[in-house]
Design a protein around this motif. Structure first.
Motif, PDB file in Angstrom:
ATOM      1  N   ASP A  12       0.776  -1.285  -0.064  1.00 35.40           N
ATOM      2  CA  ASP A  12      -0.099  -0.048  -0.034  1.00 35.40           C
ATOM      3  C   ASP A  12       0.888   1.325  -0.038  1.00 35.40           C
ATOM      4  N   ALA A  13       2.007   1.392   0.525  1.00 36.51           N
ATOM      5  CA  ALA A  13       2.713   2.406   0.538  1.00 36.51           C
ATOM      6  C   ALA A  13       3.042   3.423  -0.457  1.00 36.51           C
ATOM      7  N   PRO A  14       3.254   2.946  -1.781  1.00 37.90           N
ATOM      8  CA  PRO A  14       3.266   3.959  -2.860  1.00 37.90           C
ATOM      9  C   PRO A  14       1.929   4.700  -3.047  1.00 37.90           C
ATOM     10  N   ALA A  15       1.064   3.851  -2.948  1.00 42.66           N
ATOM     11  CA  ALA A  15      -0.407   4.350  -2.901  1.00 42.66           C
ATOM     12  C   ALA A  15      -0.739   5.426  -1.702  1.00 42.66           C
ATOM     13  N   LEU A  16      -0.311   5.111  -0.730  1.00 38.34           N
ATOM     14  CA  LEU A  16      -0.422   6.083   0.297  1.00 38.34           C
ATOM     15  C   LEU A  16       0.202   7.295   0.269  1.00 38.34           C
ATOM     16  N   ALA A  17       1.457   7.192  -0.196  1.00 36.91           N
ATOM     17  CA  ALA A  17       2.484   8.342  -0.642  1.00 36.91           C
ATOM     18  C   ALA A  17       1.798   9.308  -1.686  1.00 36.91           C
ATOM     19  N   SER A  18       1.054   8.563  -2.416  1.00 36.33           N
ATOM     20  CA  SER A  18       0.595   9.521  -3.572  1.00 36.33           C
ATOM     21  C   SER A  18      -0.596  10.054  -3.299  1.00 36.33           C
ATOM     22  N   LEU A  19      -1.504   9.343  -2.582  1.00 34.28           N
ATOM     23  CA  LEU A  19      -2.729   9.899  -1.886  1.00 34.28           C
ATOM     24  C   LEU A  19      -2.566  11.113  -1.081  1.00 34.28           C
ATOM     25  N   THR A  20      -1.336  10.817  -0.247  1.00 37.23           N
ATOM     26  CA  THR A  20      -1.080  11.906   0.804  1.00 37.23           C
ATOM     27  C   THR A  20      -0.601  13.394  -0.129  1.00 37.23           C
ATOM     28  N   VAL A  21       0.072  13.073  -0.983  1.00 38.02           N
ATOM     29  CA  VAL A  21       0.383  14.270  -1.626  1.00 38.02           C
ATOM     30  C   VAL A  21      -0.718  14.984  -2.310  1.00 38.02           C
ATOM     31  N   ASP A  22      -1.437  14.294  -3.186  1.00 38.21           N
ATOM     32  CA  ASP A  22      -2.639  14.637  -3.829  1.00 38.21           C
ATOM     33  C   ASP A  22      -3.497  15.281  -3.035  1.00 38.21           C
ATOM     34  N   ALA A  23      -4.111  14.765  -1.695  1.00 36.31           N
ATOM     35  CA  ALA A  23      -4.833  15.322  -0.824  1.00 36.31           C
ATOM     36  C   ALA A  23      -4.277  16.758  -0.210  1.00 36.31           C
ATOM     37  N   ILE A  24      -2.813  16.675  -0.053  1.00 36.88           N
ATOM     38  CA  ILE A  24      -2.461  18.226   0.280  1.00 36.88           C
ATOM     39  C   ILE A  24      -2.405  19.235  -0.769  1.00 36.88           C
ATOM     40  N   ARG A  25      -1.958  18.624  -1.924  1.00 41.20           N
ATOM     41  CA  ARG A  25      -2.088  19.498  -3.054  1.00 41.20           C
ATOM     42  C   ARG A  25      -3.567  20.074  -3.518  1.00 41.20           C
ATOM     43  N   THR A  26      -4.525  19.077  -3.292  1.00 41.78           N
ATOM     44  CA  THR A  26      -5.940  19.306  -3.898  1.00 41.78           C
ATOM     45  C   THR A  26      -6.705  19.897  -2.660  1.00 41.78           C
ATOM     46  N   ILE A  27      -7.006  19.448  -1.571  1.00 41.27           N
ATOM     47  CA  ILE A  27      -7.620  19.620  -0.467  1.00 41.27           C
ATOM     48  C   ILE A  27      -7.149  20.813   0.263  1.00 41.27           C
ATOM     49  N   GLY A  28      -5.488  20.489   0.490  1.00 41.40           N
ATOM     50  CA  GLY A  28      -4.821  21.658   1.276  1.00 41.40           C
ATOM     51  C   GLY A  28      -4.902  22.912   0.805  1.00 41.40           C
ATOM     52  N   ALA A  29      -5.039  23.270  -0.613  1.00 41.02           N
ATOM     53  CA  ALA A  29      -4.929  24.569  -1.225  1.00 41.02           C
ATOM     54  C   ALA A  29      -6.251  25.178  -0.946  1.00 41.02           C
ATOM     55  N   GLN A  30      -7.177  24.491  -0.380  1.00 43.50           N
ATOM     56  CA  GLN A  30      -8.237  25.312  -0.051  1.00 43.50           C
ATOM     57  C   GLN A  30      -8.029  26.259   1.399  1.00 43.50           C
ATOM     58  N   ALA A  31      -7.243  25.602   1.775  1.00 45.10           N
ATOM     59  CA  ALA A  31      -6.923  26.753   3.022  1.00 45.10           C
ATOM     60  C   ALA A  31      -5.505  27.253   3.371  1.00 45.10           C
ATOM     61  N   TYR A  32      -4.674  26.725   2.434  1.00 47.97           N
ATOM     62  CA  TYR A  32      -3.138  27.065   2.562  1.00 47.97           C
ATOM     63  C   TYR A  32      -2.680  27.772   1.454  1.00 47.97           C
ATOM     64  N   SER A  33      -1.758  28.496   1.459  1.00 45.54           N
ATOM     65  CA  SER A  33      -1.099  29.289   0.141  1.00 45.54           C
ATOM     66  C   SER A  33      -0.446  27.902  -0.611  1.00 45.54           C
ATOM     67  N   PRO A  34      -0.191  28.494  -1.940  1.00 39.24           N
ATOM     68  CA  PRO A  34       0.752  27.529  -2.758  1.00 39.24           C
ATOM     69  C   PRO A  34       2.046  27.211  -2.021  1.00 39.24           C
ATOM     70  N   GLU A  35       2.713  28.271  -1.447  1.00 37.49           N
ATOM     71  CA  GLU A  35       3.937  27.866  -0.863  1.00 37.49           C
ATOM     72  C   GLU A  35       3.698  27.152   0.295  1.00 37.49           C
ATOM     73  N   GLN A  36       2.821  27.231   1.250  1.00 38.17           N
ATOM     74  CA  GLN A  36       2.650  26.470   2.301  1.00 38.17           C
ATOM     75  C   GLN A  36       2.366  24.979   1.865  1.00 38.17           C
ATOM     76  N   VAL A  37       1.319  24.925   0.722  1.00 38.29           N
ATOM     77  CA  VAL A  37       1.200  23.399   0.170  1.00 38.29           C
ATOM     78  C   VAL A  37       2.408  22.600  -0.348  1.00 38.29           C
ATOM     79  N   GLU A  38       3.114  23.395  -1.061  1.00 36.86           N
ATOM     80  CA  GLU A  38       4.228  22.780  -1.536  1.00 36.86           C
ATOM     81  C   GLU A  38       5.408  22.344  -0.254  1.00 36.86           C
ATOM     82  N   VAL A  39       5.549  23.104   0.701  1.00 36.78           N
ATOM     83  CA  VAL A  39       6.617  22.691   1.543  1.00 36.78           C
ATOM     84  C   VAL A  39       5.749  21.594   2.475  1.00 36.78           C
ATOM     85  N   TRP A  40       4.497  21.605   2.705  1.00 38.39           N
ATOM     86  CA  TRP A  40       3.774  20.468   3.185  1.00 38.39           C
ATOM     87  C   TRP A  40       3.935  19.022   2.602  1.00 38.39           C
ATOM     88  N   SER A  41       3.528  19.288   1.435  1.00 34.10           N
ATOM     89  CA  SER A  41       3.626  18.061   0.586  1.00 34.10           C
ATOM     90  C   SER A  41       5.127  17.476   0.492  1.00 34.10           C
TER      91      SER A  41
END
Length: 158
Positions: A12-41
């Motif tokens: 599952d590990a590769p799918a979880l890593a991909s899911l996490t980055v996708d969630a941060i970049r897509t959902i996280g972008a609703q509340a955080y700046s592009p710069e914040q999303v990038e460093v978080w992901s």
């Protein structure tokens, strides 16, 4: 669509890593700046860390779709720290976070954990609040030189 809640498997590990980055970049972008999303992901791109965490006794609960592909997950450490809770953007808003939190809480109770605690993002905070967590404080900090915030939250289990 039928989802199954199950334990993490190493493949599952590769799918979880991909899911996490996708969630941060897509959902996280609703509340955080592009710069914040990038460093978080940036901190979530390697799959190996999931295997390493499981090997040291951290519980990773996965919700998988009908093809057994992960669509959400939570990671609980033995001391009650809920370190990660992520959902695929295509499955967000379906109550999966609540299911994972309830399952993690049940497991923590069997371990005799007295308190669950987490650092929830702006977007995860409502799911934790619905599950009975309370905010201790807002945490403003630098991540890779960029200011960002989350919320220290906890839930007593006694």
């Amino acid at each position: 669509m039928t989802n199954t809640l199950r334990q993490f498997k190493a493949d599952d590990a590769p799918a979880l890593a991909s899911l996490t980055v996708d969630a941060i970049r897509t959902i996280g972008a609703q509340a955080y700046s592009p710069e914040q999303v990038e460093v978080w992901s940036m901190g979530h791109i390697t799959a190996e860390r999931f295997v390493a965490r499981a090997e040291v006794g951290h519980q990773i609960y996965v919700i998988a779709d009908e093809s057994d592909a992960p669509v959400a997950y939570a990671l609980l450490e033995p001391d009650g720290h809920l370190d990660m809770l992520y959902c695929s953007p295509t499955h967000a808003g379906r109550g999966l976070a609540g299911q994972l939190l309830m399952h993690a809480e049940g497991h923590a109770r069997t371990l005799g954990v007295a308190m669950l605690y987490t650092e929830a993002s702006e977007l995860a905070r409502p799911a934790f609040e619905r599950a009975g967590y309370r905010i201790i404080r807002r945490r403003d900090f630098k991540l890779r030189g960029v200011m960002i915030h989350n919320y220290a939250m906890e839930k007593p289990l006694n």
